[in-house]
Enzyme design. Structure first.
Site, PDB file in Angstrom:
ATOM      1  N   CYS A 230      52.047  20.541  58.211  1.00 57.35           N
ATOM      2  CA  CYS A 230      50.869  19.927  58.811  1.00 57.35           C
ATOM      3  C   CYS A 230      51.072  19.851  60.319  1.00 57.35           C
ATOM      4  O   CYS A 230      52.185  19.672  60.804  1.00 57.35           O
ATOM      5  CB  CYS A 230      50.669  18.524  58.239  1.00 57.35           C
TER       6      CYS A 230
ATOM      7  N   THR B  75      69.832  40.886  69.152  1.00 57.05           N
ATOM      8  CA  THR B  75      69.128  39.842  69.906  1.00 57.05           C
ATOM      9  C   THR B  75      69.307  40.044  71.400  1.00 57.05           C
ATOM     10  O   THR B  75      70.402  40.368  71.859  1.00 57.05           O
ATOM     11  CB  THR B  75      69.569  38.419  69.459  1.00 57.05           C
TER      12      THR B  75
ATOM     13  N   HIS C 142      64.356  29.395  63.925  1.00 58.25           N
ATOM     14  CA  HIS C 142      62.999  29.469  64.481  1.00 58.25           C
ATOM     15  C   HIS C 142      61.920  29.298  63.415  1.00 58.25           C
ATOM     16  O   HIS C 142      60.760  29.594  63.649  1.00 58.25           O
ATOM     17  CB  HIS C 142      62.794  30.786  65.241  1.00 58.25           C
TER      18      HIS C 142
HETATM   19  N1  LIG Z   1      61.665  39.919  62.472  1.00 54.07           N
HETATM   20  C1  LIG Z   1      61.272  38.734  62.977  1.00 54.07           C
HETATM   21  O1  LIG Z   1      61.295  37.725  62.289  1.00 54.07           O
HETATM   22  C2  LIG Z   1      60.822  38.683  64.420  1.00 54.07           C
HETATM   23  C3  LIG Z   1      60.264  39.813  65.025  1.00 54.07           C
HETATM   24  C4  LIG Z   1      59.865  39.721  66.374  1.00 54.07           C
HETATM   25  C5  LIG Z   1      60.043  38.521  67.080  1.00 54.07           C
HETATM   26  N2  LIG Z   1      60.582  37.426  66.475  1.00 54.07           N
HETATM   27  C6  LIG Z   1      60.802  36.182  67.283  1.00 54.07           C
HETATM   28  O2  LIG Z   1      60.760  36.536  68.665  1.00 54.07           O
HETATM   29  C7  LIG Z   1      61.926  36.138  69.404  1.00 54.07           C
HETATM   30  C8  LIG Z   1      62.638  37.389  69.884  1.00 54.07           C
HETATM   31  O3  LIG Z   1      63.990  37.213  70.307  1.00 54.07           O
HETATM   32  P1  LIG Z   1      65.143  38.150  69.730  1.00 54.07           P
HETATM   33  O4  LIG Z   1      66.287  38.048  70.663  1.00 54.07           O
HETATM   34  O5  LIG Z   1      65.332  37.861  68.299  1.00 54.07           O
HETATM   35  O6  LIG Z   1      64.545  39.616  69.768  1.00 54.07           O
HETATM   36  P2  LIG Z   1      64.106  40.525  70.984  1.00 54.07           P
HETATM   37  O7  LIG Z   1      62.919  41.286  70.500  1.00 54.07           O
HETATM   38  O8  LIG Z   1      63.991  39.767  72.230  1.00 54.07           O
HETATM   39  O9  LIG Z   1      65.332  41.528  71.167  1.00 54.07           O
HETATM   40  C9  LIG Z   1      65.702  42.429  70.174  1.00 54.07           C
HETATM   41  C10 LIG Z   1      67.012  43.069  70.607  1.00 54.07           C
HETATM   42  O10 LIG Z   1      67.461  43.876  69.547  1.00 54.07           O
HETATM   43  C11 LIG Z   1      67.907  45.115  70.029  1.00 54.07           C
HETATM   44  N3  LIG Z   1      67.672  46.083  68.954  1.00 54.07           N
HETATM   45  C12 LIG Z   1      66.524  46.724  68.623  1.00 54.07           C
HETATM   46  N4  LIG Z   1      66.698  47.447  67.517  1.00 54.07           N
HETATM   47  C13 LIG Z   1      67.992  47.252  67.137  1.00 54.07           C
HETATM   48  C14 LIG Z   1      68.779  47.730  66.059  1.00 54.07           C
HETATM   49  N5  LIG Z   1      68.278  48.531  65.125  1.00 54.07           N
HETATM   50  N6  LIG Z   1      70.066  47.320  65.989  1.00 54.07           N
HETATM   51  C15 LIG Z   1      70.595  46.497  66.919  1.00 54.07           C
HETATM   52  N7  LIG Z   1      69.892  46.031  67.957  1.00 54.07           N
HETATM   53  C16 LIG Z   1      68.608  46.388  68.060  1.00 54.07           C
HETATM   54  C17 LIG Z   1      67.139  45.387  71.283  1.00 54.07           C
HETATM   55  O11 LIG Z   1      67.940  46.201  72.135  1.00 54.07           O
HETATM   56  C18 LIG Z   1      66.910  43.978  71.840  1.00 54.07           C
HETATM   57  O12 LIG Z   1      67.919  43.622  72.752  1.00 54.07           O
HETATM   58  C19 LIG Z   1      62.735  35.315  68.447  1.00 54.07           C
HETATM   59  O13 LIG Z   1      62.529  33.998  68.785  1.00 54.07           O
HETATM   60  C20 LIG Z   1      62.161  35.579  67.046  1.00 54.07           C
HETATM   61  O14 LIG Z   1      61.984  34.362  66.343  1.00 54.07           O
HETATM   62  C21 LIG Z   1      60.968  37.494  65.156  1.00 54.07           C
HETATM   63 ZN   LIG Z   2      48.884  16.144  57.151  1.00 53.39          ZN
END
Ligand SMILES: NC(=O)c1ccc[n+]([C@@H]2O[C@H](COP(=O)([O-])OP(=O)(O)OC[C@H]3O[C@@H](n4cnc5c(N)ncnc54)[C@H](O)[C@@H]3O)[C@@H](O)[C@H]2O)c1
Ligand SMILES: [Zn+2]
Length: 248
Positions: free
Chosen positions: A124, A194, A116
């Site tokens: 850009c 996730t 992602h």
């Molecule tokens: N840290 C980051 O870079 C970040 C943060 C927030 C969102 N995002 C972006 O948002 C989107 C979110 O999708 P996603 O599926 O990655 O996340 P999500 O927020 O949709 O889901 C997170 C999952 O992790 C579980 N969870 C929470 N704490 C946990 C722990 N300590 N151990 C194990 N499981 C735990 C939850 O139950 C939940 O099901 C992605 O596309 C991502 O790129 C990224």
């Molecule tokens: Zn450019």
């Protein structure tokens, strides 16, 4: 915890991580907010090309804050466990992450595919120059412009190198991941932290199964695609991952 997962010499391990893996480092998950807001913003305002076109300064403010936050926290035992598995498995290991926070790299992971994108890269919004490393926390109303476009007499805005809603993932990344699965002698697929709601990552479990892989989910709550895994280990990744594997 119940029995450990054995990784013998012919096993290749693909790990997919999501926001949950960084939660114990203090970075809130996306779905932690039941109100549908992400850090007080409507997701489509800060994570879509339309939102950027509408208010680029606000989008840059949001990602500058995310950069500053990610820089201020440290990798947790879940990140470290994955880095140490990679050290033991070498090329039989691959990490695909949906996280953009750079914490896997800071923990020492090298074979990482950031599907992602990355908070710490900029590109850009118009020309095809390569995304470049950028840790800048921009000023309140600042929107950086592309120097290359300017040198050619044009003007265009720089944007975060993040895959936004409605955008395609890099086919090169997806190819790397599917090649890893198809080349595996014995495949083990582990998804951690996730919610299994965002595709194509949520579909990796199906691909892994098609290649005969064993599939394991490490997640705190039930995931949308949870039924597709052979096994669900409910818990925090920082507590589960460090003692989950038994490497031959
Ligand atoms: N840290 C980051 O870079 C970040 C943060 C927030 C969102 N995002 C972006 O948002 C989107 C979110 O999708 P996603 O599926 O990655 O996340 P999500 O927020 O949709 O889901 C997170 C999952 O992790 C579980 N969870 C929470 N704490 C946990 C722990 N300590 N151990 C194990 N499981 C735990 C939850 O139950 C939940 O099901 C992605 O596309 C991502 O790129 C990224
Ligand atoms: Zn450019």
């Amino acid at each position: 915890m119940s029995e450990k997962i054995r990784i013998d010499k012919s096993t290749s391990l693909l790990v997919l991580t999501g926001a949950g893996v960084s939660a114990e480092s203090g970075i809130p998950t996306f779905r932690a907010s039941a109100d549908g807001l992400w850090e007080k913003h409507r997701i489509e305002d800060v994570a879509s090309p339309e939102g950027f076109a509408e208010d680029p300064a606000m989008v840059w403010r949001f990602y500058s804050e995310r950069r500053a936050k990610a820089k201020s926290v440290a990798p947790n035992p879940g990140h470290h466990a994955l880095a140490s598995l990679e050290e033991q498995l070498g090329d039989r290991f691959m990490l695909a992450t949906q996280n953009v926070d750079g914490l896997h790299g800071r923990a020492g992971s090298k074979r990482v595919v950031e599907i992602h994108g990355s908070l710490f890269k900029t590109r850009c919004s118009r020309c095809d120059r390569e995304p470049f490393a950028d840790e800048t926390v921009y000023g309140h109303d600042e929107v950086p412009g592309c120097g290359r476009c300017a040198s050619e007499g044009g003007s265009s805005l720089l944007r975060p190198h993040i895959v936004w809603f409605g955008e395609m993932l890099d086919p090169v990344d997806l190819h790397k991941i599917s090649r890893f699965m198809s080349n595996a002698n014995k495949l083990l697929f582990v998804a951690a932290g996730t919610s299994g709601a965002v595709y194509p990552a949520a579909g990796f479990v199906q691909t892994a199964r098609r290649y005969g892989g064993q599939t394991i989910l490490v997640n705190q709550e039930a995931a949308d695609n949870g039924g597709q895994f052979h096994r669900w280990i409910q818990g925090r990744s920082g507590e589960v991952l460090p003692s989950l594997f038994d490497v031959e």
